[in-house]
Design an enzyme around this catalytic site. Structure first.
Site, PDB file in Angstrom:
ATOM      1  N   ARG A 159     -31.476  27.859 -81.453  1.00 54.45           N
ATOM      2  CA  ARG A 159     -33.003  27.252 -81.840  1.00 54.45           C
ATOM      3  C   ARG A 159     -33.455  26.294 -81.178  1.00 54.45           C
ATOM      4  O   ARG A 159     -34.365  26.045 -80.458  1.00 54.45           O
ATOM      5  CB  ARG A 159     -33.025  26.898 -83.359  1.00 54.45           C
ATOM      6  CG  ARG A 159     -32.723  27.980 -84.112  1.00 54.45           C
ATOM      7  CD  ARG A 159     -32.876  27.286 -85.893  1.00 54.45           C
ATOM      8  NE  ARG A 159     -33.210  28.249 -86.732  1.00 54.45           N
ATOM      9  CZ  ARG A 159     -32.157  29.259 -87.138  1.00 54.45           C
ATOM     10  NH1 ARG A 159     -30.887  28.935 -86.507  1.00 54.45           N
ATOM     11  NH2 ARG A 159     -32.381  30.145 -88.184  1.00 54.45           N
ATOM     12  N   ASP A 179     -25.354  31.930 -72.307  1.00 58.30           N
ATOM     13  CA  ASP A 179     -24.996  32.004 -73.796  1.00 58.30           C
ATOM     14  C   ASP A 179     -24.652  33.444 -74.003  1.00 58.30           C
ATOM     15  O   ASP A 179     -25.156  34.367 -74.102  1.00 58.30           O
ATOM     16  CB  ASP A 179     -26.276  31.926 -74.745  1.00 58.30           C
ATOM     17  CG  ASP A 179     -25.888  31.737 -76.134  1.00 58.30           C
ATOM     18  OD1 ASP A 179     -24.857  32.319 -76.697  1.00 58.30           O
ATOM     19  OD2 ASP A 179     -26.573  31.077 -76.844  1.00 58.30           O
ATOM     20  N   ARG A 240     -22.461  18.708 -78.343  1.00 61.18           N
ATOM     21  CA  ARG A 240     -21.530  17.816 -79.093  1.00 61.18           C
ATOM     22  C   ARG A 240     -20.723  17.221 -77.919  1.00 61.18           C
ATOM     23  O   ARG A 240     -20.532  17.743 -76.754  1.00 61.18           O
ATOM     24  CB  ARG A 240     -20.554  18.778 -79.790  1.00 61.18           C
ATOM     25  CG  ARG A 240     -20.988  19.043 -81.218  1.00 61.18           C
ATOM     26  CD  ARG A 240     -21.215  17.766 -82.032  1.00 61.18           C
ATOM     27  NE  ARG A 240     -21.429  17.793 -83.423  1.00 61.18           N
ATOM     28  CZ  ARG A 240     -22.549  17.977 -83.723  1.00 61.18           C
ATOM     29  NH1 ARG A 240     -23.761  17.617 -83.067  1.00 61.18           N
ATOM     30  NH2 ARG A 240     -23.098  18.526 -85.031  1.00 61.18           N
ATOM     31  N   GLU A 269     -17.242  10.453 -82.359  1.00 55.32           N
ATOM     32  CA  GLU A 269     -18.371   9.917 -82.962  1.00 55.32           C
ATOM     33  C   GLU A 269     -18.643   8.367 -83.245  1.00 55.32           C
ATOM     34  O   GLU A 269     -19.506   7.997 -83.513  1.00 55.32           O
ATOM     35  CB  GLU A 269     -18.505  10.670 -84.343  1.00 55.32           C
ATOM     36  CG  GLU A 269     -18.866  12.133 -84.406  1.00 55.32           C
ATOM     37  CD  GLU A 269     -20.403  12.142 -83.864  1.00 55.32           C
ATOM     38  OE1 GLU A 269     -21.245  11.321 -84.054  1.00 55.32           O
ATOM     39  OE2 GLU A 269     -20.682  13.571 -83.253  1.00 55.32           O
ATOM     40  N   HIS A 289     -25.947   9.097 -80.722  1.00 54.43           N
ATOM     41  CA  HIS A 289     -26.037  10.397 -81.343  1.00 54.43           C
ATOM     42  C   HIS A 289     -27.490  10.406 -82.238  1.00 54.43           C
ATOM     43  O   HIS A 289     -27.449  10.580 -83.414  1.00 54.43           O
ATOM     44  CB  HIS A 289     -24.933  10.610 -82.213  1.00 54.43           C
ATOM     45  CG  HIS A 289     -25.130  12.123 -82.745  1.00 54.43           C
ATOM     46  ND1 HIS A 289     -23.642  12.756 -83.119  1.00 54.43           N
ATOM     47  CD2 HIS A 289     -25.685  13.224 -82.674  1.00 54.43           C
ATOM     48  CE1 HIS A 289     -23.875  14.409 -83.260  1.00 54.43           C
ATOM     49  NE2 HIS A 289     -25.120  14.367 -83.070  1.00 54.43           N
TER      50      HIS A 289
END
Length: 329
Positions: A159, A179, A240, A269, A289
């Site tokens: 998406r 992909d 990520r 993170e 992020h």
């Protein structure tokens, strides 16, 4: 029913009132804080032991954590990604893992383009030159290239990747994508040519990472891949952090194989910014992020992740947005 929010020390004080307002009256709530610097985390394990529902942000839930969940039926991620769990073991334990989908597609795609434009136009350099160095030099940033006609290579045409492609087309860019899980017809429908990874590396002026993290793509962009880049591309990461090796990207920037990088996340993170090899560079833009973030996306994130968990817990499986493992009970 007990709902437990698993949080890092940096997020444990956040406002959880919206999630709590969605849960039925009489729900018991808990907050389990996992501190990577704490060797034992006894309170964390005690808190999750009797949880029926876990709502998780970025605490990794491995075998030890899953074994501590004596009652849990469902772990709901407040993200599209779900890499912060041992999915195979959760399935073995009979614990469902659910995540959400379309809550921040626009924001993340917009941020991808914003990072690219900032680097393409040398805005970091110009801003420092004017505001810090008090200079007024139109060609302070060197080797700027017209965006029209450049090739955008997208890794992960889901998406968000398709939204990035649409916006890149609006800037008169050519768009290709890698992909291996996507039917060619889907790519063709949005005007994108699917190619193998070597072709994407060789032909792209900009490489945009918009894939979820899996066990197979940790450090997918590494020294070997950067050596195959032919056009000194700009690297953008809205997927990520661990998909890119930070050490290898720093090397590629030093070698001139990559001309700039816009990163909305790093490998951790909660990174140690004092020891990150990508800090302090004029051609690297790093954001915390935050690409997903807006008032709209935050409301959707909190609401949908909670509703997702409740739908599964109540046996309303047809209403669950995305069940990531084959557990129905």
């Amino acid at each position: 029913m007990k709902v437990v929010f698993t949080e890092a020390p940096e997020t444990c004080q956040r406002d959880m009132s919206l999630e709590k307002s969605i849960c039925p009256q009489g729900t018991e709530f808990g907050v389990a804080v996992f501190d990577e610097k704490n060797e034992h985390n006894e309170e964390f394990y005690r808190e999750i032991s009797d949880a029926d529902i876990i709502i998780n942000g970025y605490v990794y839930l491995g075998k030890k954590e899953l074994d501590a969940m004596q009652k849990c039926r469902v772990i709901s991620f407040q993200s599209t990604g779900y890499n912060e769990v041992d999915l195979e073991y959760a399935t073995e334990r009979g614990i469902a893992v659910v995540s959400i989908e379309d809550y921040c597609t626009q924001e993340t795609a917009e941020n991808t383009i914003a990072l690219m434009l900032c680097l393409q136009r040398g805005l970091l350099i110009y801003n420092k030159s004017v505001q810090i160095d008090k200079e007024w030099i139109y060609d302070k940033a060197k080797n700027l290239k017209r965006i029209e006609g450049q090739t955008m290579g997208i890794i992960g045409l889901g998406r968000i990747g398709r939204s990035v492609a649409k916006k890149a087309h609006g800037l008169d860019m050519n768009v290709i994508a890698y992909d291996p899980y996507l039917p060619e017809s889907v790519a063709e429908a949005c005007g994108v040519k699917l190619v193998d990874i070597d072709t994407l590396l060789a032909e792209s002026d900009v490489i945009s990472v918009n894939a979820n993290l899996t066990a197979d793509n940790v450090h997918f962009l590494n020294k070997e891949k950067f050596m195959k880049c032919k056009k000194q591309p700009i690297i953008i990461n809205e997927g990520r952090g661990a998909i890119i090796s930070e050490v290898d990207l720093a090397w590629a920037l030093d070698q001139g194989l990559v001309r700039a990088a816009g990163l909305d996340m790093l490998e951790s993170e909660f990174p140690d910014l004092n020891n990150c090899p990508l800090m302090g560079r004029e051609n690297v833009l790093i954001t915390p992020h935050a690409g997903f973030y807006s008032d709209t996306s935050m409301e959707l994130l909190l609401r949908l992740s909670t509703e997702n968990a409740l739908h599964y817990y109540n046996g309303e499986y047809d209403k669950v947005a995305t069940l990531r493992n084959n557990v129905l009970k």
